[in-house]
Scaffold this motif. Structure first.
Motif, PDB file in Angstrom:
ATOM      1  N   PRO A 144      -5.216   2.724  -8.179  1.00 53.73           N
ATOM      2  CA  PRO A 144      -6.277   3.711  -8.433  1.00 53.73           C
ATOM      3  C   PRO A 144      -6.838   3.584  -9.850  1.00 53.73           C
ATOM      4  O   PRO A 144      -6.080   3.538 -10.814  1.00 53.73           O
ATOM      5  CB  PRO A 144      -5.576   5.060  -8.238  1.00 53.73           C
ATOM      6  N   LYS A 171       0.805  -1.218   0.000  1.00 57.89           N
ATOM      7  CA  LYS A 171       0.000   0.000   0.000  1.00 57.89           C
ATOM      8  C   LYS A 171       0.841   1.273   0.000  1.00 57.89           C
ATOM      9  O   LYS A 171       0.530   2.234  -0.728  1.00 57.89           O
ATOM     10  CB  LYS A 171      -0.945  -0.010   1.201  1.00 57.89           C
ATOM     11  N   THR A 213       1.014   4.122  -5.245  1.00 59.04           N
ATOM     12  CA  THR A 213       1.006   5.288  -6.136  1.00 59.04           C
ATOM     13  C   THR A 213       2.211   5.286  -7.067  1.00 59.04           C
ATOM     14  O   THR A 213       2.090   5.496  -8.280  1.00 59.04           O
ATOM     15  CB  THR A 213       0.975   6.581  -5.310  1.00 59.04           C
ATOM     16  N   SER A 223       2.016   2.072  -9.512  1.00 58.91           N
ATOM     17  CA  SER A 223       0.958   2.185 -10.517  1.00 58.91           C
ATOM     18  C   SER A 223       1.305   3.245 -11.555  1.00 58.91           C
ATOM     19  O   SER A 223       1.113   3.035 -12.760  1.00 58.91           O
ATOM     20  CB  SER A 223      -0.378   2.508  -9.842  1.00 58.91           C
ATOM     21  N   SER A 224       1.822   4.374 -11.104  1.00 56.69           N
ATOM     22  CA  SER A 224       2.212   5.427 -12.058  1.00 56.69           C
ATOM     23  C   SER A 224       3.321   4.944 -12.979  1.00 56.69           C
ATOM     24  O   SER A 224       3.276   5.182 -14.196  1.00 56.69           O
ATOM     25  CB  SER A 224       2.659   6.680 -11.305  1.00 56.69           C
ATOM     26  N   GLU A 236      -3.835  11.073  -9.924  1.00 58.64           N
ATOM     27  CA  GLU A 236      -2.716  10.220  -9.507  1.00 58.64           C
ATOM     28  C   GLU A 236      -1.708  10.009 -10.637  1.00 58.64           C
ATOM     29  O   GLU A 236      -0.548   9.675 -10.379  1.00 58.64           O
ATOM     30  CB  GLU A 236      -3.235   8.843  -9.051  1.00 58.64           C
ATOM     31  N   TYR A 237      -2.157  10.178 -11.870  1.00 59.08           N
ATOM     32  CA  TYR A 237      -1.294   9.853 -13.006  1.00 59.08           C
ATOM     33  C   TYR A 237      -0.890  11.069 -13.838  1.00 59.08           C
ATOM     34  O   TYR A 237       0.090  10.991 -14.576  1.00 59.08           O
ATOM     35  CB  TYR A 237      -2.002   8.849 -13.927  1.00 59.08           C
TER      36      TYR A 237
END
Length: 1281
Positions: free
Chosen positions: A525, A484, A488, A491-492, A647-648
């Motif tokens: 996300p 966790k 971020t 995933s990015s 987020e991206y």
């Protein structure tokens, strides 16, 4: 799985994107069972015959190869296939060739299914040991035709070694005669194994399997293991990897040792492990250039390390617990997640001493991680994982630390790749504890963007691919709460790799890793939304990734959003959330879309617009509004696309600015700049305040690639911010501060002052600044009257003037960029009043550009021709005639510039573009197209339809003719829309005939373009083109419904249709001329289909003398018009040979001295007279031979011409003539009397026609007497004594 890239945006295939199916491992069963059984049953019949045997073998190979990707489908059939083949082998009456053939079939099965699965099916009773052993013994290791037999027999023997009986019981009484003893079974097997470990074929691999099964037997290891290991180590010590035999010996020995230490019990192998390790160190395998030896060395080292350590499962390892994807997804749908705390137990053996050899093993495995070959690194990574699983926690953590040391920028890409593989193995086995994730994730994020330039390319693709594998492995290895903190960042990074990586394998690997994390972690996300857009197939196309993916998601999201907004209406339709294309047609929803560049707007149901907007070009189309019974909403509503998620957005922009703007590949830099254009509209404030200053500072970087990319990015971002401001009727300066505007203005001057427009990098700088000029002009920057405009104009002019100095591969791009920049610059800064140009600037530009059209450099003419074509209408006002006159001179072919095909092409494009710009207006020849100048324009365009210039590049005239056709179409459609009366009948007829001729010629893609133009003109109905000859017949021959279905680039579809035009008198001459060129070409498919189509047409007119006479007259007219024109005359002679051979003019042979034959003979004589062209002479010989079928004086003259050719200066011509005359006389028996035929044939066949001319002439004269034609007389040369 068989995969293919997704078609580019806008293609017809894309309309079914939501129904895309992946074809690959789609077989359901072994469908060739009956055929295979029949094939194996016929082996006794075909084993002796060479051809039948090879056919059977190849067919079986094809059947088996079909199941390479799904070999498990063979499992239910393996037993009966093996039994059929072993029955042949075990039959004592089977000849050796049949036995070898059976083993070949067995090997093919083994190759597909794998020997490990296949082995257990071999008979392995006690009674099988000696027969198999005897079969192996009688084999000849040097027989290279039967290596499959030896391979399969050794595998079979390895299975028999698993019988649970002592081999000594099989020996019986070893003393057969007094003083004579035979070898024991055990010794025989060992001797065979040792002998085959050093052979050069694949039997060596089977021998290693045999040794591992044999030596590890309880009754063998006591007496033979030490002896065999000693033999093996001696072989290794004596062998050198620098010789071929040494490599073979070491390969077999290392395979055997690795298999023994893999399958043997630890307590049996441990006493020898240290000795083997010392010997292996002495071999210095890491220094070898043999990949296989290094791999086997790493494999053996890890097996030795595992032998040193006790086999145990590390109690301290990380245990995730339930790894079921279905269970995980079920918990997520229920709003729960599995929260199982990680319990780390203390290592019970923490204080145990680790054998000293372990450290050396780990060290060698770490060295293996940096090997230059992937297979070695992969083996070392697996070894690291296996070893760490048996080490105490502290030592295993040290190993992880050593692996992390590979991720230093002092290390090579090989070390990074090996380190990624090792981390994936450690994570997959639970040996990478969560406490290490902080360090590991940091290096993996770096690995996901690893890219180092080496020479003209870069390395790092394998590193990025392996980093994606690490992310994939982590998704399966860790609980969501462990990852966790890193969600971020990971995933990015994965989204960026999936969308922006240069290599397709990395993009697909990142997409797969992202999908695995979405499914198993459930914490990424907006994971599902992104996966539906950036799936495996969508990321296959690079341009699609950079520019189109965001658009597709945007359209889908708009439909989904409107579904949520129209809640009550959709509820009645039974729909929830996102809807499919079929669902969208079920309710009266209206969506409007607009193209921000062209201004096109569409309104309709989402189902209709799903396809329509795709055809409009993708990225430029953006959802505008949705309307229904509910309130409307506009473009400011949120849309679900990747860059729209906070987020991206910034990570994507940062990645492009940091990595891709300075990428070594120019295509990536350009795509990155265009992607920034799209992203800037999602984060305008961040782009203006954070990104833009960084880009401006990079424009003066000493690195050429960074400088080039940053200038392109500045241009694109500025234009994106302008478009955002324009939507609110604000200037671009509302987004960009004064400092940014001044920075943009100074870029050109700074580059000029530093002389960065010169040298090799000057090309890139010029192209980038031209793009900058275009985008800043379109952005309406407040530079009117500023000196920077003069600097920009100088750069454009200088670039166009010196195009010939630019490398050919980038010349077109440079030319397009300069012309586009000029068009935008003039439109924005040279307009004094609306519709009026500054007279001084107009005079200067027009005069200067017209003068450059006479430049001796072709590329300069090209550049300034296109520049004139790009000028806005207000600059052409009052000077149109002057400009058109200059461009017509460029398109005219003169002796001094006959090779300037590219300048003629660009001149034609400029004329067409100018006509589109100024439009049509009556009575204003200096302002628009009108009756006074349209005929001159048509004359210039039609004159270029006959440009067949050729040079070392081939038919370069094709470029001119293609541009001429396109320009004719554009001009004709323009006139038809506004003033169709300006299109005269003779002009329209000539256009249609010329285009029809090009549609029947031999170049496939060019023929397709011509057909497209022809059908566009024919079917245009807004309003219809006037004066099209035979319109009614044409519409029947080419119905509108067939236009899209016919592939005109395929000869099989094009020629049967185009030959139908031969029946229309207006088109016959031009179509036949094109067919003649195609029929006499070089491409086999073109010749075949054009010939068949022509014969089909001529077959249909055989019963119509008038049509046949008209056709023959047209053919002769083409011959006469193109006499001595090599492009047409040689193919025409070949065409005449074909039609005469096939009897197409047999009706003319009934009349003596038919006019067609008389004229054809005269034309052929003129064509080949004094010719030295071999191909023309050979074609002429064939035509003369066919003309002897015409009675009368034509026959005598044809025979005379053939007799002349029998004494030609070229021996090849003499021999060919004699051969063809021989065949002709046998074919047409009435040409020569029966009394002399045998003598004529004898002279033709027995004479050496390549001998001296004096000898040949005597025989030729004899033939003349026999044939009844006068002997040719030598003509003295002028001035001869």
């Amino acid at each position: 799985m068989a995969l293919s890239d997704e078609p580019a945006a806008g293609g017809p295939e894309e309309e079914a994107e939501d129904e895309t199916l992946a074809f690959g491992a789609a077989l359901e069963a072994f469908g060739e069972s009956a055929e295979t059984r029949a094939l194996l049953g016929r082996l006794r019949e075909v084993h002796g015959g060479g051809a039948e045997r090879e056919v059977a073998l190849e067919r079986f190979r094809v059947i088996m190869d079909k199941y390479q990707e799904q070999p498990h489908l063979l499992d239910p059939h393996l037993e009966w296939m093996m039994n059929l083949l072993l029955d042949i082998v075990q039959d004592q009456t089977s000849p050796a060739s049949l036995v070898h053939l059976a083993f070949k079939f067995l090997y093919i099965i083994t190759k597909v299914r794998g020997y490990k699965t296949f082995l257990r099916l071999f008979p392995h009773e006690v009674a099988d040991v000696e027969p198999v052993l005897d079969l192996v013994t009688i084999q000849n290791p040097k027989d290279h035709e039967a290596w499959e037999t030896r391979y399969m027999l050794l595998l079979w023997l390895s299975v028999t070694c698993l019988i649970p009986f002592d081999f000594s019981r099989l020996d019986g009484n070893l003393l057969t005669q007094p003083g004579q003893a035979r070898m024991s079974i055990m010794d025989r097997i060992l001797q065979i194994a040792e002998s085959y470990l050093i052979v050069s074929d694949k039997a060596r691999d089977a021998a290693a399997v045999l040794v591992s099964r044999f030596i590890t037997r309880p009754d063998v290891k006591q007496s033979k293991m030490a002896e065999f290991l000693d033999w093996s180590l001696c072989n290794l010590a004596r062998s050198s990897f620098q010789t071929m035999q040494g490599v073979i010996t070491m390969d077999g020995t290392l395979q055997a040792l690795a298999q023994i230490f893999k399958h043997g019990k630890r307590e049996d192998c441990l006493p020898y492990a240290a000795t083997v390790l010392r010997c292996l160190d002495g071999c210095r395998l890491p220094e070898s250039n043999q990949t296989l030896l290094r791999k086997l060395g790493v494999k053996l080292v890890q097996r030795l390390g595992l032998t040193f350590l006790k086999p145990k499962v590390a109690a301290w390892r990380y245990q995730r617990g339930c790894r079921s994807l279905a269970a995980n997804l079920q918990l997520l749908t229920q709003g729960q997640s599995e929260q199982k705390p990680l319990i780390l137990t203390e290592d019970d053996d923490e204080d145990d001493d680790v054998p000293e050899g372990v450290e050396r093993v780990i060290e060698q495995l770490l060295v293996g991680l940096k090997d230059k070959d992937t297979v070695v690194r992969w083996s070392a990574a697996k070894g690291i994982g296996r070893m760490a699983g048996r080490l105490p926690r502290a030592l295993a953590d040290d190993v992880v630390g050593s692996v992390l040391d590979c991720f230093s920028f002092q290390e090579t890409d090989k070390a990074w790749h090996g380190g990624c593989l090792a981390l994936a193995e450690l994570g997959r086995r639970g040996l990478l504890l969560p406490s290490r994730l902080v360090d590991v994730v940091a290096v993996i994020l770096k690995a996901l963007t690893y890219d180092e330039k080496r020479g003209a390319c870069s390395v790092g693709t394998n590193v990025r691919d392996a980093a994606c594998y690490v992310c994939w492995a982590f998704a399966r290895a860790y609980e969501p709460q462990e990852l966790k903190p890193f969600v971020t960042a990971i995933s990015s990074a994965l989204v960026i790799a999936a969308v922006f990586d240069r290599d397709i394998n990395c993009r697909r690997a990142a997409s797969a890793a992202f999908q695995e994390n979405v499914g198993r972690q459930g914490t990424f996300p907006h994971g599902i939304d992104i996966l539906t857009t950036a799936d495996y197939f969508a990321v296959g196309n690079r341009s699609n990734c950079f520019l189109v993916i965001r658009w597709r998601a945007q359209l889908r999201a708009t439909v989904s959003l409107s579904a949520r907004r129209l809640g009550p209406q959709l509820a009645r339709a039974g729909l929830r959330g996102s809807i499919s294309r079929a669902d969208m047609e079920m309710f009266p929803l209206q969506i409007g879309v607009s193209d921000t560049q062209t201004g096109i707007e569409l309104t309709g149901t989402p189902g209709r617009l799903w396809g329509e907007t795709r055809r409009m070009g993708g990225p430029a189309v953006a959802p505008l509004s949705c309307s229904s019974s509910q309130p409307r909403w506009g473009v400011n509503d949120p849309h679900v696309f990747i860059a729209g998620f906070p987020e991206y957005t910034q990570p994507m922009i940062d990645h492009l600015v940091t990595m891709k703007i300075s990428h070594w590949d120019g295509v990536i830099r350009e795509l990155a700049a265009r992607a920034l254009h799209n992203l800037a509209q999602q984060a305008p404030e961040f782009s203006a305040t954070q990104v833009f200053p960084r880009l401006l500072s990079m424009t003066l970087s000493p690195d050429l690639h960074m400088r080039h990319g940053s200038i392109l990015a500045c241009a694109e971002v500025a234009y994106a911010l302008y478009k955002l401001a324009a939507q609110e009727n604000r200037p671009v300066t509302d987004h960009l501060d004064e400092q940014a505007v001044q920075g943009l203005k100074q870029i050109h001057q700074q580059l000029y002052d530093r002389q960065l427009y010169r040298g090799l990098g000057g090309q890139l700088m010029r192209q980038a600044v031209c793009v900058l000029i275009e985008k800043l002009s379109l952005s309406k920057m407040p530079f009117r009257g500023d000196t920077v405009i003069d600097g920009w104009q100088w750069l454009i002019n200088d670039t166009l003037r010196h195009l010939h100095l630019i490398s050919s591969h980038s010349r077109q791009q440079m030319k397009d960029a300069a012309v586009s920049a000029l068009a935008a610059l003039c439109s924005e800064y040279y307009m004094k009043e609306p519709g009026e140009a500054d007279p001084a600037i107009q005079e200067e530009l027009i005069t200067q550009y017209l003068a450059e059209l006479r430049n001796p450099e072709e590329m300069t003419r090209c550049g300034f021709s296109l520049a004139l074509g790009a000028l806005p209408g207000f600059l052409l006002k009052g000077r149109l005639q002057q400009v058109l006159t200059g461009l017509r001179a460029v398109t005219h072919t003169s002796p001094e510039d006959v090779s300037f095909a590219e300048s003629r092409r660009d001149g034609l494009k400029a004329i067409a573009r100018i006509c589109q710009t100024v439009g049509v207006k009556a009575g204003a020849p200096d302002e628009a197209v009108c009756g006074e100048n349209v005929s001159q324009i048509y004359c210039a365009l039609l004159g270029c339809m006959d440009d067949y210039t050729t040079d070392s590049r081939g038919d370069v005239g094709t470029w001119v003719r293609k541009a001429a056709m396109t320009s004719l179409m554009d001009l004709t459609l323009l006139l038809a829309r506004s003033q169709p009366e300006l299109i005269e009948a003779h002009t329209c007829e000539r256009i249609m005939c010329c285009v029809a001729q090009q549609a029947s010629e031999k170049i496939d893609r060019f023929r397709a373009h011509a057909a497209s133009v022809f059908l566009t003109l024919l079917h245009f109905d807004s309003p219809p083109i006037p004066h099209v000859p035979h319109r009614g017949e044409l519409e029947k021959l080419f119905p509108r419904s067939d236009v899209a279905s016919v592939n005109w680039s395929a000869p099989s579809q094009a020629f049967p249709r185009i030959t139908q035009l031969l029946g229309l008198p207006t088109y016959r001459y031009h179509v036949l001329l094109g067919l003649v060129v195609s029929l006499g070409g070089l491409t086999e498919s073109t010749i075949r289909h054009s010939t068949q189509s022509l014969f089909e047409y001529m077959k249909g007119i055989q019963s119509d003398p008038q049509a046949l006479g008209s056709f023959s007259g047209t053919l002769l007219q083409i011959f006469e018009d193109n006499l001595l024109n090599e492009r047409v005359s040689v193919p025409l002679l070949k065409t005449l040979d074909h039609v005469l051979t096939h009897g197409c003019f047999d009706i003319f042979t009934t009349e003596e001295d038919h006019p067609f034959a008389v004229k054809l003979l005269a034309l052929c004589k003129k064509e080949i007279k004094n010719s030295k062209d071999i191909q023309k002479l050979l074609s002429g010989i064939a035509v003369f031979c066919e003309m002897v079928q015409f009675p009368g004086d034509v026959r005598r003259q044809a025979l005379l011409q053939l007799c002349l050719l029998l004494c030609h200066r070229f021996p090849l011509i003499r021999k060919t003539t004699a051969s063809q005359v021989y065949e002709t006389l046998l074919t047409y028996s009435d040409v020569v009397g029966a009394d002399v035929l045998d003598e004529v044939v004898t002279v033709l066949s027995d004479t050496a026609w390549d001998a001296e001319l004096a000898v040949v002439r005597e025989q030729r004269n004899r033939l003349c007497d026999l044939l009844g034609v006068p002997r040719p007389q030598l003509v003295p040369q002028p001035g001869a004594c």
